[in-house]
Design a protein around this motif. Structure first.
Motif, PDB file in Angstrom:
ATOM      1  N   TYR A 255     -67.625 -11.723  -3.358  1.00  0.00           N
ATOM      2  CA  TYR A 255     -68.917 -12.246  -2.916  1.00  0.00           C
ATOM      3  C   TYR A 255     -70.012 -11.309  -3.408  1.00  0.00           C
ATOM      4  CZ  TYR A 255     -66.094 -15.204   0.044  1.00  0.00           C
ATOM      5  OH  TYR A 255     -65.178 -16.113   0.484  1.00  0.00           O
TER       6      TYR A 255
ATOM      7  N   VAL B 160     -63.317 -12.192  -8.775  1.00  0.00           N
ATOM      8  CA  VAL B 160     -64.069 -13.014  -7.829  1.00  0.00           C
ATOM      9  C   VAL B 160     -64.299 -12.260  -6.528  1.00  0.00           C
ATOM     10  CG1 VAL B 160     -64.074 -15.137  -6.504  1.00  0.00           C
ATOM     11  CG2 VAL B 160     -63.209 -15.132  -8.834  1.00  0.00           C
TER      12      VAL B 160
ATOM     13  N   ALA C 211     -63.628 -20.583 -10.110  1.00  0.00           N
ATOM     14  CA  ALA C 211     -62.751 -19.681  -9.357  1.00  0.00           C
ATOM     15  C   ALA C 211     -63.399 -19.242  -8.048  1.00  0.00           C
ATOM     16  CB  ALA C 211     -62.397 -18.462 -10.209  1.00  0.00           C
ATOM     17  N   TYR C 212     -64.741 -19.147  -8.036  1.00  0.00           N
ATOM     18  CA  TYR C 212     -65.423 -18.733  -6.814  1.00  0.00           C
ATOM     19  C   TYR C 212     -65.226 -19.753  -5.696  1.00  0.00           C
ATOM     20  CZ  TYR C 212     -67.831 -14.758  -8.803  1.00  0.00           C
ATOM     21  OH  TYR C 212     -68.108 -13.552  -9.351  1.00  0.00           O
TER      22      TYR C 212
ATOM     23  N   LYS D  52     -55.463  -9.685   4.087  1.00  0.00           N
ATOM     24  CA  LYS D  52     -55.222 -10.954   4.778  1.00  0.00           C
ATOM     25  C   LYS D  52     -53.826 -11.016   5.394  1.00  0.00           C
ATOM     26  CE  LYS D  52     -56.643 -15.608   3.725  1.00  0.00           C
ATOM     27  NZ  LYS D  52     -56.726 -16.658   2.722  1.00  0.00           N
TER      28      LYS D  52
ATOM     29  N   TYR E  95     -57.515 -13.877  -9.047  1.00  0.00           N
ATOM     30  CA  TYR E  95     -57.674 -14.600 -10.304  1.00  0.00           C
ATOM     31  C   TYR E  95     -57.894 -13.662 -11.476  1.00  0.00           C
ATOM     32  CZ  TYR E  95     -58.758 -18.006  -6.773  1.00  0.00           C
ATOM     33  OH  TYR E  95     -58.705 -18.788  -5.672  1.00  0.00           O
TER      34      TYR E  95
ATOM     35  N   TYR F  29     -73.059 -17.224   0.674  1.00  0.00           N
ATOM     36  CA  TYR F  29     -72.481 -16.025   0.059  1.00  0.00           C
ATOM     37  C   TYR F  29     -72.078 -16.197  -1.398  1.00  0.00           C
ATOM     38  CZ  TYR F  29     -72.572 -14.338   4.804  1.00  0.00           C
ATOM     39  OH  TYR F  29     -73.002 -13.965   6.032  1.00  0.00           O
ATOM     40  N   ILE F  30     -72.040 -17.424  -1.887  1.00  0.00           N
ATOM     41  CA  ILE F  30     -71.702 -17.604  -3.300  1.00  0.00           C
ATOM     42  C   ILE F  30     -72.870 -18.240  -4.047  1.00  0.00           C
ATOM     43  CG2 ILE F  30     -70.180 -18.738  -4.948  1.00  0.00           C
ATOM     44  CD1 ILE F  30     -67.991 -18.565  -2.814  1.00  0.00           C
TER      45      ILE F  30
ATOM     46  N   VAL G 112     -63.528 -14.431   8.949  1.00  0.00           N
ATOM     47  CA  VAL G 112     -63.315 -15.880   9.075  1.00  0.00           C
ATOM     48  C   VAL G 112     -62.347 -16.164  10.221  1.00  0.00           C
ATOM     49  CG1 VAL G 112     -62.309 -17.900   7.932  1.00  0.00           C
ATOM     50  CG2 VAL G 112     -63.836 -16.385   6.664  1.00  0.00           C
TER      51      VAL G 112
ATOM     52  N   SER H 233     -73.226 -10.844  -2.981  1.00  0.00           N
ATOM     53  CA  SER H 233     -74.295 -10.248  -2.165  1.00  0.00           C
ATOM     54  C   SER H 233     -73.743  -9.356  -1.058  1.00  0.00           C
ATOM     55  CB  SER H 233     -75.159 -11.354  -1.561  1.00  0.00           C
ATOM     56  OG  SER H 233     -74.373 -12.157  -0.709  1.00  0.00           O
TER      57      SER H 233
ATOM     58  N   GLN I  42     -62.807 -21.902  -5.513  1.00  0.00           N
ATOM     59  CA  GLN I  42     -61.394 -21.880  -5.145  1.00  0.00           C
ATOM     60  C   GLN I  42     -61.112 -20.739  -4.166  1.00  0.00           C
ATOM     61  OE1 GLN I  42     -57.847 -21.419  -7.848  1.00  0.00           O
ATOM     62  NE2 GLN I  42     -59.018 -23.011  -8.887  1.00  0.00           N
ATOM     63  N   ALA I  43     -61.655 -19.565  -4.514  1.00  0.00           N
ATOM     64  CA  ALA I  43     -61.446 -18.401  -3.647  1.00  0.00           C
ATOM     65  C   ALA I  43     -62.009 -18.660  -2.259  1.00  0.00           C
ATOM     66  CB  ALA I  43     -62.112 -17.171  -4.267  1.00  0.00           C
ATOM     67  N   ALA I  44     -63.160 -19.323  -2.199  1.00  0.00           N
ATOM     68  CA  ALA I  44     -63.780 -19.608  -0.900  1.00  0.00           C
ATOM     69  C   ALA I  44     -62.911 -20.569  -0.094  1.00  0.00           C
ATOM     70  CB  ALA I  44     -65.169 -20.201  -1.115  1.00  0.00           C
ATOM     71  N   ARG I  45     -62.333 -21.557  -0.785  1.00  0.00           N
ATOM     72  CA  ARG I  45     -61.458 -22.497  -0.079  1.00  0.00           C
ATOM     73  C   ARG I  45     -60.244 -21.770   0.490  1.00  0.00           C
ATOM     74  NH1 ARG I  45     -59.900 -27.340  -3.815  1.00  0.00           N
ATOM     75  NH2 ARG I  45     -58.592 -27.991  -2.092  1.00  0.00           N
ATOM     76  N   ILE I  46     -59.677 -20.875  -0.316  1.00  0.00           N
ATOM     77  CA  ILE I  46     -58.502 -20.136   0.134  1.00  0.00           C
ATOM     78  C   ILE I  46     -58.861 -19.215   1.294  1.00  0.00           C
ATOM     79  CG2 ILE I  46     -56.945 -18.270  -0.575  1.00  0.00           C
ATOM     80  CD1 ILE I  46     -56.519 -19.782  -3.148  1.00  0.00           C
ATOM     81  N   ASP I  47     -60.071 -18.657   1.237  1.00  0.00           N
ATOM     82  CA  ASP I  47     -60.515 -17.794   2.341  1.00  0.00           C
ATOM     83  C   ASP I  47     -60.828 -18.602   3.598  1.00  0.00           C
ATOM     84  OD1 ASP I  47     -60.255 -15.600   0.847  1.00  0.00           O
ATOM     85  OD2 ASP I  47     -62.372 -15.075   0.727  1.00  0.00           O
ATOM     86  N   GLY I  48     -60.904 -19.919   3.450  1.00  0.00           N
ATOM     87  CA  GLY I  48     -61.246 -20.754   4.603  1.00  0.00           C
ATOM     88  C   GLY I  48     -62.730 -20.716   4.921  1.00  0.00           C
ATOM     89  N   ALA I  49     -63.548 -20.431   3.897  1.00  0.00           N
ATOM     90  CA  ALA I  49     -64.992 -20.336   4.130  1.00  0.00           C
ATOM     91  C   ALA I  49     -65.589 -21.721   4.375  1.00  0.00           C
ATOM     92  CB  ALA I  49     -65.667 -19.695   2.926  1.00  0.00           C
ATOM     93  N   SER I  50     -66.591 -21.794   5.260  1.00  0.00           N
ATOM     94  CA  SER I  50     -67.256 -23.060   5.559  1.00  0.00           C
ATOM     95  C   SER I  50     -68.212 -23.411   4.423  1.00  0.00           C
ATOM     96  CB  SER I  50     -68.030 -22.938   6.859  1.00  0.00           C
ATOM     97  OG  SER I  50     -69.025 -21.950   6.721  1.00  0.00           O
TER      98      SER I  50
ATOM     99  N   VAL J 209     -55.414 -26.296   2.242  1.00  0.00           N
ATOM    100  CA  VAL J 209     -55.371 -24.856   1.985  1.00  0.00           C
ATOM    101  C   VAL J 209     -55.807 -24.043   3.209  1.00  0.00           C
ATOM    102  CG1 VAL J 209     -57.656 -24.898   0.913  1.00  0.00           C
ATOM    103  CG2 VAL J 209     -56.089 -23.055   0.394  1.00  0.00           C
ATOM    104  N   ARG J 210     -56.742 -24.573   3.994  1.00  0.00           N
ATOM    105  CA  ARG J 210     -57.224 -23.864   5.186  1.00  0.00           C
ATOM    106  C   ARG J 210     -56.102 -23.504   6.153  1.00  0.00           C
ATOM    107  NH1 ARG J 210     -62.321 -24.301   7.228  1.00  0.00           N
ATOM    108  NH2 ARG J 210     -63.842 -25.043   5.765  1.00  0.00           N
TER     109      ARG J 210
END
Lengths: 293, 355
Positions: free
Chosen positions: B85, B83, A181-182, B148, B79, A199-200, B100, B87, A184-192, B70-71
């Motif tokens: 971050y 979930v 899920a982490y 968002k 979820y 960060y994960i 972002v 840190s 997935q969440a990063a993909r949805i956030d558009g994280a590089s 998705v981007r």
């Protein structure tokens, strides 16, 4: 009534006490005992107090060995931790490749220390070794028995070859424990990709990384067998690390007092540095040791 | 407006989602209701753009987005697991989707504090997620989704991992929190109670297909099929095959039940009936009652759930108060005839109790 109960408790603790006494306390106290006395044989001992400690702490020989040891451990950590992390990140996450990779990774870990030393001692020889002979054939002046740089490079490459797998396995276990899920969440956030790592993956792996750093530090700081087999501490004293020096002093010169004092100092340094690593790397966790993640 | 046009998703030859057609309006809370493995999460992943459908088309506000990654979708998702971050502070967690996107610092500050206010986590902004309780962690995740301002918000069983009290609390807050956003909000759950409490419209899923859509109350009172009735019932719906003979429903040679008045128009023949647990009474064994044997009893305090077995079926009765019954006790089941749903042999509703 109460007396019998106390006896019972003692019997229950006794095995553990006995075990700890024989494995840790008694040998340690023997060393401490030697470190504050002088002996001329015949089982005659004279109290010298902190004299041996003063001698060791002021000795240039000890300083040099200590600096060599620090340089070695620092180099090992600087190579093995990032390299292990990088390999773990590129390993397959599922499928047949996983078991193949894991087995290949675990292989060097199964080889005994002195065998690893012997393998590299022969592998790197200039006359018959595949590595040494090839390098010299290519016109590179490589000889670990004569050149300091070559001796260090050989020992470091050998250690990296032997132990990076441990870091890989630990990091891989840490990565595998991150819930999908982490990602997935990063993909949805558009994280590089970098942000995902920073960060994960990195924070989620901080615990296993701590273990990897501690294990690799302690092991490399106490390295003995491999330099003993490959270089014997040479050329000159170039690879005479603390443990090699200690054995020379205790067994070669039979200076039991100074050697014992050095052992105690050695032991304290390992504990101190490990504690420092632990404190620095768990700094964030102490503030947030509350809820479950 | 989010439109799904005959969406199908096959994974290694297995159909996870089959021919789904949906049209979801913004500003409403849409519930995706179904048991585990019914395809809710797969469908949500398709909506988010995490996976590509095998066939079909996804249209968002008139624009086809089927293949778009998705981007490029601008979707928010929450979820079952909390979930965040690990840190980063709560503040930075909420700010992350804005960072972002490169939003200016002053604007971020404004939005984060407004969002934290709505979710009641303003005093925790400087903490780390691991220092918060589960409910607060999920509030942070919800805040991240809300800040968002995405036109599509996907909530995948967001309350399932919370304890009962926190779930009730957030359940009442959720519609209030998200409805103002003007987005298409989709909420997946396996609990009919959740659907009834927070949903404007409910879509029931079963084995990858949509089997019914409508207002929650309507699906509860008049489920179009046996499966819908089962999905909309918790504790599970009591069902059994019977034969209707005039004004009597025959279970077997000696167990039978009077037909309710809503079944008057039904022809005689075989049917399957369904009855909710709180419409099933229990009494001492009688000569003409439906004889059954108690399997287990669960006493929660204010209610007692009795599981009883007969004719190879297992029925559940939900009774108010505490009832002392032991496994093996012989009892008589007293269904309320006026509350019985009747389905034909293909599972289609043919008679429903008067609402």
């Amino acid at each position: 009534m109460q007396k019998t109960r106390d006896h019972k408790a003692l019997w229950l603790v006794a095995p553990a006490l006995l075990l700890v006494a024989f494995t840790a306390v008694i040998p340690l106290m023997t060393v401490v005992n030697y470190s504050v006395q002088d002996t001329f044989g015949n089982n005659q001992f004279f109290w010298v107090g902190a004299e041996w400690y003063r001698e060791i702490l002021r000795s240039d020989r000890f300083h040099a060995a200590f600096l060599r040891q620090i340089a070695f451990s620092a180099t090992i950590l600087a190579i093995e931790i990032p390299l292990g992390l990088a390999i773990a990140l590129t390993m397959p996450k599922k499928g047949l490749g996983v078991s193949v990779c894991l087995v290949l990774m675990a292989l060097p870990l199964l080889i005994p220390w002195n065998v690893v030393g012997t393998i590299w001692q022969i592998f790197a020889r200039v006359d018959i070794g595949l590595l040494g002979h090839t390098l010299n054939g290519l016109g590179i002046d490589y000889n670990y028995t004569q050149r300091v740089g070559a001796a260090w490079a050989t020992l470091i490459i050998m250690d990296v070859w032997h132990w990076t797998s441990l870091v890989v396995l630990l990091c891989y276990a840490g990565l595998a424990a991150i819930p999908p899920a982490y990602y997935q969440a990063a993909r949805i956030d558009g994280a590089s990709r970098w942000a995902v790592f920073r960060y994960i993956e990195l924070p989620k792996m901080s615990r296993v990384l701590l273990i990897a750093v501690l294990l690799r530090f302690m092991d490399s700081f106490m390295i003995y067998t491999e330099p003993f087999v490959v270089t014997g501490g040479g050329p000159g004293n170039a690879t005479t690390f603390l443990s090699v020096d200690l054995v020379k002093m205790a067994i070669g010169q039979f200076d039991l007092g100074p050697a014992a004092a050095m052992s105690v100092i050695y032991f304290l340094i390992v504990i101190l540095v490990s504690w420092a690593f632990y404190t620095i790397m768990t700094r964030d966790d102490f503030e947030s040791s509350g809820g479950a993640q | 407006m989010l439109e799904l046009k005959s969406i199908t998703k096959h994974v290694r030859g297995q159909a996870h989602v089959e021919d789904v057609n949906l049209s979801l309006a913004p500003g409403e809370l849409h519930i995706l209701l179904g048991p585990t493995l019914s395809g809710k999460t797969t469908l949500m992943r398709l909506m988010a753009g995490l996976d590509k459908p095998t066939s079909g088309e996804i249209v968002m506000n008139g624009k086809a987005v089927t293949g778009a990654p998705v981007r490029k979708r601008n979707v928010a998702m929450v979820y079952q697991q909390f979930v965040n971050y690990p840190s980063l502070s709560v503040y930075e967690n909420i700010a992350s989707p804005l960072r972002v996107r490169g939003v200016a610092n002053r604007k971020i500050k404004q939005k984060v504090s407004a969002t934290a206010e709505i979710l009641g986590i303003k005093e925790f902004l400087r903490r780390r997620p691991s220092e918060l309780s589960g409910g607060q962690q999920q509030r942070v995740a919800l805040a991240r989704a809300l800040v968002k301002e995405a036109p599509l918000v996907l909530l995948d069983e967001p309350l399932a991992n919370l304890d009962y009290k926190l779930r009730e609390e957030l359940r009442t807050e959720l519609p209030r929190i998200f409805k103002g956003a003007g987005a298409v909000i989709i909420y997946a759950t396996s609990e009919p109670a959740e659907a009834m409490l927070i949903g404007d419209s409910v879509t029931c899923m079963h084995e990858g297909r949509i089997i019914s859509t409508g207002a929650a109350r309507m699906l509860y009172d008049k489920p179009n099929s046996l499966v819908t009735a089962q999905i909309m019932s918790d504790p599970p719906l009591n069902t059994i095959r019977i034969k209707k003979k005039g004004a009597v429903l025959e279970f077997d040679s000696y167990r039978h039940l009077d037909a309710g008045t809503h079944m008057d128009a039904l022809a005689d023949g075989p049917y399957e009936i369904g009855l909710r647990a709180h419409h099933l009474g229990i009494g001492a064994p009688t000569d003409n009652g439906i004889e059954a044997v108690v399997a287990t009893t669960e006493v929660t305090g204010s209610e007692t759930m009795v599981h009883a077995e007969f004719m190879g079926a297992r029925w559940v009765s939900l009774l108010p108060g505490v009832h002392a019954l032991n496994a093996g006790d012989k009892i008589s089941l007293n269904p309320d005839p006026d509350k019985v749903f009747v389905f034909d042999e293909t599972g289609v509703l043919v008679a429903a109790p008067a609402g």
